[in-house]
Design a protein around this motif. Structure first.
Motif, mmCIF file in Angstrom:
data_model
loop_
_atom_site.group_PDB
_atom_site.id
_atom_site.type_symbol
_atom_site.label_atom_id
_atom_site.label_comp_id
_atom_site.label_asym_id
_atom_site.label_seq_id
_atom_site.Cartn_x
_atom_site.Cartn_y
_atom_site.Cartn_z
ATOM 1 N N LEU A 21 -6.745 4.131 -0.728
ATOM 2 C CA LEU A 21 -5.659 4.431 0.000
ATOM 3 C C LEU A 21 -5.699 6.117 0.325
ATOM 4 O O LEU A 21 -5.724 6.882 -0.528
ATOM 5 N N MET A 61 -6.132 0.122 -3.863
ATOM 6 C CA MET A 61 -5.701 -1.175 -3.979
ATOM 7 C C MET A 61 -6.555 -2.196 -4.142
ATOM 8 O O MET A 61 -7.536 -1.983 -3.299
ATOM 9 N N GLU A 101 0.880 -1.211 0.052
ATOM 10 C CA GLU A 101 -0.174 -0.132 0.140
ATOM 11 C C GLU A 101 0.959 1.440 0.101
ATOM 12 O O GLU A 101 0.624 2.454 -0.742
ATOM 13 N N TYR A 161 -9.827 -3.649 3.865
ATOM 14 C CA TYR A 161 -10.477 -3.881 2.443
ATOM 15 C C TYR A 161 -11.863 -4.380 2.352
ATOM 16 O O TYR A 161 -12.391 -4.881 3.534
#
Length: 76
Positions: A75, A37, A26, A54
């Motif tokens: 991110l 990501m 990341e 996530y």
């Protein structure tokens, strides 16, 4: 940016190595101007990625005869 082929040997799991690898990926993505990501997470690994922020995107799918989810993280 797509994160691929992250795995930690069963004998080494639980020591934080997967988290360190994911966070390093990341950081690399952010340092190179990527802001999302994503990965194809094995179904059994989805809770691990969820703990890292996530989210599952879409339905379960099969890849190399193994159930997976597309997961992504914005991110900052």
């Amino acid at each position: 940016m797509k994160m691929r082929q992250v795995a930690v040997d069963d004998a080494e799991q639980g020591r934080g190595l997967g988290k360190m690898l994911s966070l390093a990926a990341e950081k690399y993505a952010l340092d190179n101007s990527y802001h999302t990501m994503f990965c194809h997470a094995r179904k059994v690994a989805a809770p691990f990625y969820h703990k890292l922020g996530y989210s599952i995107v879409g339905d379960e799918f099969t890849e190399v005869n193994i159930p997976h989810y597309l997961m992504e993280k914005k991110l900052i």
